[in-house]
Design a protein around this motif. Structure first.
Motif, mmCIF file in Angstrom:
data_model
loop_
_atom_site.group_PDB
_atom_site.id
_atom_site.type_symbol
_atom_site.label_atom_id
_atom_site.label_comp_id
_atom_site.label_asym_id
_atom_site.label_seq_id
_atom_site.Cartn_x
_atom_site.Cartn_y
_atom_site.Cartn_z
ATOM 1 N N CYS A 225 0.833 -1.203 0.000
ATOM 2 C CA CYS A 225 0.000 0.000 0.000
ATOM 3 C C CYS A 225 0.866 1.250 0.000
ATOM 4 O O CYS A 225 2.079 1.199 0.216
ATOM 5 C CB CYS A 225 -0.924 -0.010 1.204
ATOM 6 N N SER A 226 0.227 2.376 -0.225
ATOM 7 C CA SER A 226 0.958 3.637 -0.142
ATOM 8 C C SER A 226 0.155 4.655 0.653
ATOM 9 O O SER A 226 0.402 4.870 1.821
ATOM 10 C CB SER A 226 1.322 4.161 -1.527
ATOM 11 N N GLY A 227 -0.849 5.303 0.041
ATOM 12 C CA GLY A 227 -1.593 6.345 0.728
ATOM 13 C C GLY A 227 -1.076 7.719 0.354
ATOM 14 O O GLY A 227 -0.280 7.886 -0.570
ATOM 15 N N THR A 228 -1.507 8.721 1.095
ATOM 16 C CA THR A 228 -1.276 10.096 0.675
ATOM 17 C C THR A 228 0.178 10.535 0.797
ATOM 18 O O THR A 228 0.604 11.457 0.087
ATOM 19 C CB THR A 228 -2.162 11.053 1.493
ATOM 20 N N ASN A 229 0.962 9.928 1.672
ATOM 21 C CA ASN A 229 2.325 10.411 1.919
ATOM 22 C C ASN A 229 3.365 9.822 0.981
ATOM 23 O O ASN A 229 4.572 10.018 1.186
ATOM 24 C CB ASN A 229 2.739 10.106 3.358
#
Length: 539
Positions: A225-229
């Motif tokens: 996963c990654s996400g906003t950062n």
């Protein structure tokens, strides 16, 4: 941590499910179009015809392979016999066949892909040793094993197309060791990333991922996963030092030691990161940690068009301004937020919106905000606003964090949310988002675009009636074109959610049958009976 996490996870999952009613996924007619034969052959034909193999030929090849190497799973009664053996070994409190618990581990309202088949039981191990016992018994009885974390995946990663046993890691939620001076931590897979950061906050260190608040670290590693950062800190693979993994036969391996760098042997840590539980079950993770920035801030700005907003974001990235995150929400997202009562204690302008996150020293952030504001004004942006306090920062950023839940809450009963993502090189992002948004708007359905535009990744969401054949077909074609367009632009069919059940045919289009064949070889070597999360990544 254990009791807090269980309450947090179950409460949120149940509240989302309660919006739309219980058990709707049992009706096979409600299956999303992605699982239909027309979708499979449509994408497959578009993807591999260009390299000399038609979808029919590939299907024939797969059929011959399955005839030569037939995979046979246990029937339901044999599975239940195996479940009883696991109950005897671990204790009856570790296993449940309760219908509500099975429902909870079979379906998610924020997932794009579902299947009608369900696991026969759910088991909640508490240690690596218990996971190894489960794997040995499942291997003996030929029971598929489906790892389950926070239940927040969107590509059907935890569904059970061949039934089997759902293995819920939420009770393996301990921080095993915290090495503050080494800036790393060893955790079990059921640790929630927000709980981890809260536990170690006094050290001045944190895990800088920022996915769904419900995500557990095991699932974050399994889907890379990654996400906003991700713009500043990269993706999950950049923070994993080593893994302890239980293989399909119950044997246990550790992928490497604890230094931050190593060139000793094959990179097995990377092999299991992003493998979606198809090669083994992750039971311990050693993670790098980062220093908490001295100061953080958030800014927002609106634009006349989505294309203009994305072009501005790309220009800011090319200027080398050290942005921690750049997020896009189109005008439909902002409307949904307002219909849901707003976010951060306010109502929002219903225009394409960019949200920026800054991290560093107070002086550097002030300079970065000034540079960003200047570029935005030159590119036609307006209503620029930045946070002056921590409370204002959380209020501004809440618009992005609440987007998916707001869409889910506003979805009419009987409809389905199709949400998926692609990623392309930065220079192609304004074009693909503009084209994809225009096509989805032409459907006459609710459609929206949001994404991590700082690293070329965006999500498209469409709400449709799965019982309406014309709507279903229209959404199929719209998503197929978006995925195909991303591949043509040298992009990827999945920026951060994995392949799961939903994007297997898309993966073939992106990588081709030769590369998939290598993946199959790795799968067979580690899991010859195809017991580990079968039906995911490829058939």
């Amino acid at each position: 941590m254990k009791a807090r996490r269980t309450t947090h996870y179950r409460g949120l999952r149940q509240s989302v499910r309660g919006i739309h009613g219980h058990g709707a996924h049992r009706d096979p007619s409600r299956l999303p179009p992605r699982l239909s034969s027309s979708w499979s052959f449509g994408v497959l034909g578009a993807g591999v015809a260009g390299i000399g193999i038609t979808s029919w030929q590939f299907a024939q090849h797969s059929s011959r392979e399955s005839e030569e190497h037939p995979i046979k799973y246990a029937d339901k009664q044999t599975m239940l016999d195996g479940v009883q053996a696991i109950s005897n070994a671990l204790g009856p409190d570790s296993v449940t066949t309760d219908e509500d618990d099975i429902d909870l581990h079979s379906h998610s309202d924020i997932s794009t892909s579902h299947c009608a088949t369900r696991p026969v039981a759910v088991v909640t191990p508490k240690s690596t040793e218990e996971v190894a016992i489960i794997a040995r018994i499942c291997s003996q009885y030929k029971i598929p094993m489906i790892p389950f974390g926070g239940g927040s995946s969107v590509e059907g990663n935890f569904t059970a197309p061949y039934s089997g046993l759902s293995i819920d890691f939420s009770q393996m939620n301990q921080i095993i060791a915290f090495h503050e001076e080494d800036m790393d931590v060893v955790v079990q897979p059921g640790v929630n990333w927000m709980d981890l950061n809260n536990e170690i906050k006094d050290s001045g260190l944190f895990l800088p991922m920022d996915p769904s608040p419900t995500a557990l670290i095991g699932g974050m590693v399994a889907t890379n996963c990654s996400g906003t950062n991700a713009v500043k800190y990269g993706t999950m693979k950049d923070w994993v030092i080593n893994l302890t993994v239980v293989l399909a036969d119950g044997s246990t391996i550790k992928t490497r030691q604890r230094p931050r760098k190593s060139s000793a042997g094959y990179n097995l840590t990377a092999l299991f990161t992003g493998s979606e539980g198809t090669l083994g079950m992750i039971t311990e993770i050693t993670l790098k940690l980062a220093p908490v920035p001295e100061t953080q801030s958030v800014a927002v700005a609106t634009f006349p068009s989505v294309r203009g907003a994305v072009a501005c974001a790309s220009r800011i990235m090319r200027q080398g301004i050290p942005i921690a995150a750049v997020e896009l929400m189109d005008e439909m997202q902002m409307q949904v937020l307002n219909r849901n009562g707003g976010a951060g204690g306010r109502m929002w302008e219903e225009k394409p919106t960019l949200l920026f996150k800054f991290a560093g020293t107070t002086q550097s952030i002030d300079a970065d905000i000034g540079r960003v504001e200047k570029i935005i004004s030159q590119d036609g942006g307006s209503a620029f606003e930045f946070a002056r306090t921590e409370m204002e920062m959380h209020n501004l950023w809440s618009a992005r964090k609440e987007a998916v839940w707001a869409m889910s809450a506003q979805r009419p009963e009987g409809t389905q949310l199709w949400s998926t993502d692609v990623a392309v090189p930065l220079s192609r992002l304004p074009e693909i988002i503009d084209l994809s948004k225009k096509e989805s708007q032409s459907l006459g359905l609710f459609s929206s675009v949001l994404g991590h535009v700082g690293d070329g990744n965006f999500h498209q969401a469409v709400i449709y009636d799965p019982n309406n054949p014309s709507q279903t077909q229209a959404v199929q074609e719209c998503v197929r074109r978006m995925v195909h367009r991303a591949v043509e632009m040298e992009g990827t069919v999945s920026g951060e959610h994995g392949i799961g059940l939903g994007k297997k045919e898309c993966l073939i289009e992106e990588l081709g049958p030769e590369t998939i064949a290598v993946m199959r070889t790795l799968k067979r070597s580690l899991d010859p009976q195809h017991l580990m999360n079968p039906g995911k990544v490829f058939d």
